[in-house]
Design an enzyme around this catalytic site. Structure first.
Site, PDB file in Angstrom:
ATOM      1  N   LYS A  81       0.839  -1.209   0.000  1.00  0.00           N
ATOM      2  CA  LYS A  81       0.000   0.000   0.000  1.00  0.00           C
ATOM      3  C   LYS A  81       0.869   1.252   0.000  1.00  0.00           C
ATOM      4  O   LYS A  81       1.906   1.296   0.665  1.00  0.00           O
ATOM      5  CB  LYS A  81      -0.889  -0.033   1.258  1.00  0.00           C
ATOM      6  N   SER A 156      -9.595   1.908   3.288  1.00  0.00           N
ATOM      7  CA  SER A 156      -8.747   2.672   2.393  1.00  0.00           C
ATOM      8  C   SER A 156      -7.742   1.826   1.619  1.00  0.00           C
ATOM      9  O   SER A 156      -7.239   2.260   0.594  1.00  0.00           O
ATOM     10  CB  SER A 156      -7.977   3.738   3.183  1.00  0.00           C
ATOM     11  N   SER A 180      -9.634  -0.355   7.594  1.00  0.00           N
ATOM     12  CA  SER A 180      -9.136  -0.294   6.213  1.00  0.00           C
ATOM     13  C   SER A 180      -8.434  -1.527   5.672  1.00  0.00           C
ATOM     14  O   SER A 180      -8.075  -1.550   4.495  1.00  0.00           O
ATOM     15  CB  SER A 180      -8.201   0.896   6.053  1.00  0.00           C
TER      16      SER A 180
HETATM   17  N1  GLN Z   1     -12.774   4.415   6.806  1.00  0.00           N
HETATM   18  C1  GLN Z   1     -12.138   4.845   8.018  1.00  0.00           C
HETATM   19  C2  GLN Z   1     -11.723   6.269   7.857  1.00  0.00           C
HETATM   20  O1  GLN Z   1     -12.000   6.837   6.861  1.00  0.00           O
HETATM   21  C3  GLN Z   1     -10.984   3.975   8.353  1.00  0.00           C
HETATM   22  C4  GLN Z   1      -9.794   4.249   7.530  1.00  0.00           C
HETATM   23  C5  GLN Z   1      -8.633   3.368   7.870  1.00  0.00           C
HETATM   24  O2  GLN Z   1      -8.777   2.341   8.537  1.00  0.00           O
HETATM   25  N2  GLN Z   1      -7.473   3.791   7.426  1.00  0.00           N
HETATM   26  O3  GLN Z   1     -11.101   6.843   8.706  1.00  0.00           O
END
Ligand code: GLN
Length: 489
Positions: A81, A156, A180
């Protein structure tokens, strides 16, 4: 033949490599060919690293020729990532503000996989600074779900999940701050695991919310996720938040099945608002499978679940507003050098480099931390966090692990939530409690709803990765539902 090589698990690939029936170079070629064919549609990758894959696959093949094939990820194609630094490889956290940034060092988690023999294919797309649940907040382009190109892969870490689901990488790394890793794993039909907070070093991770962020793997089966995670785990002198507990033992006790285990189903998760009937049906079927295997399904309660989202969306933006202060046009990435003075340079660079969601969070977080509001918002949220942690502690008195859906919905159409941040935030209601409490959690495929993958989440007490893995593996074996490689086009 080459497409077959992109369906293998790590264990199968290692066997073929050790037998000499394929080489690490063959594995890379098969994956690269698949990427060339599919990634113009899926768009999982932001950039590729041919210099690394040539060097690393060459080194793997040299070792095998010399009879030295013991490394646990020897020749295994890996995607990373875009929030983890790899020396000399552009790292942008999915943001325009970091365009052109080439880190001078490699993240410990990645370095440990390299030392275990992994072969890096490239860098995967993600929501900007890991803020989002669909990968549509990427500063570059959205990634598409390999099961339905009109839908999101989750986020994400959507690029990593999609890459594994599409057979473009055998394993991939993501980060999980509120869900995420687990949520995109669920939406793409692969395995994804978030370890206990402190299990894996964050050295070389571009930080989002430091009290929540953890690095973890995506894989095609539970064993592969376990191996990858265990290699990354353990104390790192370069990260003061990494735990000095002994690193995870792999394959030690999680093959044991669920007979006699108590699996808790929190009613607040089971009946969470907005859960789709098809998702619920898949979870019911999964619970039946686990019961058949000898697990006792028990009711538990996480009474502060309703407040978890609100607490998370104070704490995460507060920490991000602080972490992202360093992107100022002076130290990293792009710079609006024509600005008349230093303040204008900061402002112009940040205005140009940050996307809408990042700005929203920086503003929210700065506000929540400002004097006069700190007690009302940030401190209150931290207190709620303690209550949520206590909920889990109490639930774990009655059960060994907690099971639920990973996401209330299957993958949704691209664009369907982008105008409504709150509906996007709701994607993580079932995952972010685990981050607030620092727990390990895994998402494992558990069938489909309307032809789209559903994920089963297993949460375990702190440092109980092997408990979560054991439940997930028992389910995987008993159900016969494994990660399939999506056919895409
Ligand atoms: N969707 C969550 C956010 O927008 C979690 C994101 C993540 O785990 N990086 O913060």
């Amino acid at each position: 033949m080459t497409d077959d090589l992109t369906r293998l698990t790590v264990k199968e690939a290692l066997r073929l490599l050790r037998l000499g029936s394929v080489s690490a170079a063959d594995l890379v070629t098969a994956h690269v060919q698949r990427i060339e064919r599919l990634d113009p549609h899926v768009k999982a990758f932001l950039r590729f690293t041919p210099e690394l894959w040539e060097k690393q696959a060459g080194e793997a093949d040299r070792r095998i020729r010399q009879g030295d094939s013991a490394l646990p990820l020897l020749g295994i194609p890996l995607a990373v990532k875009d929030v983890l630094c790899v020396r000399g490889v552009e790292a942008t956290a999915g943001s325009q503000i970091l365009k052109g940034f080439r880190p001078p060092y490699t993240a410990t988690a990645v370095q440990r996989l390299f030392e275990a023999g992994a072969v890096m294919l490239g860098v995967t797309n993600c929501d900007e600074f890991a803020m989002g649940s669909s990968t549509e907040n990427s500063g570059y382009f959205p990634t598409r779900n390999p099961w339905d190109l009109g839908r999101v892969p989750g986020g994400s870490s959507g690029g990593s999940a999609a890459a594994v689901a599409a057979g473009e990488a055998m394993i991939a790394l993501g980060t999980d701050t509120g869900g995420s890793i687990r949520q995109p794993a669920a939406l793409c039909g692969v395995v994804g695991m978030k370890p206990t907070y402190g299990r894996v070093s964050r050295y070389g991770l571009i930080a989002f919310a430091s009290s929540l962020d953890q690095v973890g793997p995506f894989a095609r089966c539970v064993d592969d996720a376990a191996i990858t995670l265990s290699i990354m785990s353990g104390l790192d002198p370069l990260d003061a938040t990494s735990s000095d507990r002994a690193p995870m033992e792999v394959l030690s006790n999680f093959g044991g099945g669920v007979k006699g285990m108590r699996l808790g189903v929190p009613r607040e998760y089971y009946d969470v608002k907005g859960i789709e009937p098809g998702v619920k049906a898949s979870i019911d079927a999964a619970l039946a499978v686990l019961r058949m295997q000898g697990a006792e399904i028990v009711d538990v309660s996480l009474p502060h679940t309703d407040y978890a989202l609100a607490a998370y969306y104070i704490i995460a933006p507060a920490e991000c507003s602080s972490n992202l202060a360093r992107f100022d046009g002076v130290r990293y990435g792009i710079s609006e050098v024509d600005a008349p003075n230093i303040t204008e340079l900061y402002l112009a660079t940040r205005r140009k480099g940050f996307g809408g969601e990042v700005r929203r969070r920086v503003m929210l977080g700065t506000y929540a931390l400002s004097s006069g509001y700190y007690d009302a918002y940030y401190l209150k949220a931290q207190k709620v966090r303690t209550l949520i942690k206590r909920d889990f502690d109490q639930a774990f008195q009655k059960c060994d692990a907690i099971v639920s859906a990973t996401s209330p919905t299957v993958a949704f159409p691209i664009g369907s939530k982008t105008q409504d941040p709150l509906s996007m935030y709701l994607c993580d209601v079932l995952t972010l409690g685990g981050n607030l409490a620092g727990l390990p959690g895994i998402s494992v495929p558990c069938g489909t709803s309307d032809g789209l993958p559903v994920g089963l989440q297993v949460l375990a007490p702190q440092w109980g990765e092997n408990v979560a893995l054991r439940v997930a593996r028992a389910f995987e074996q008993a159900s016969g539902v494994g990660a399939e490689v999506a056919s895409v086009v």
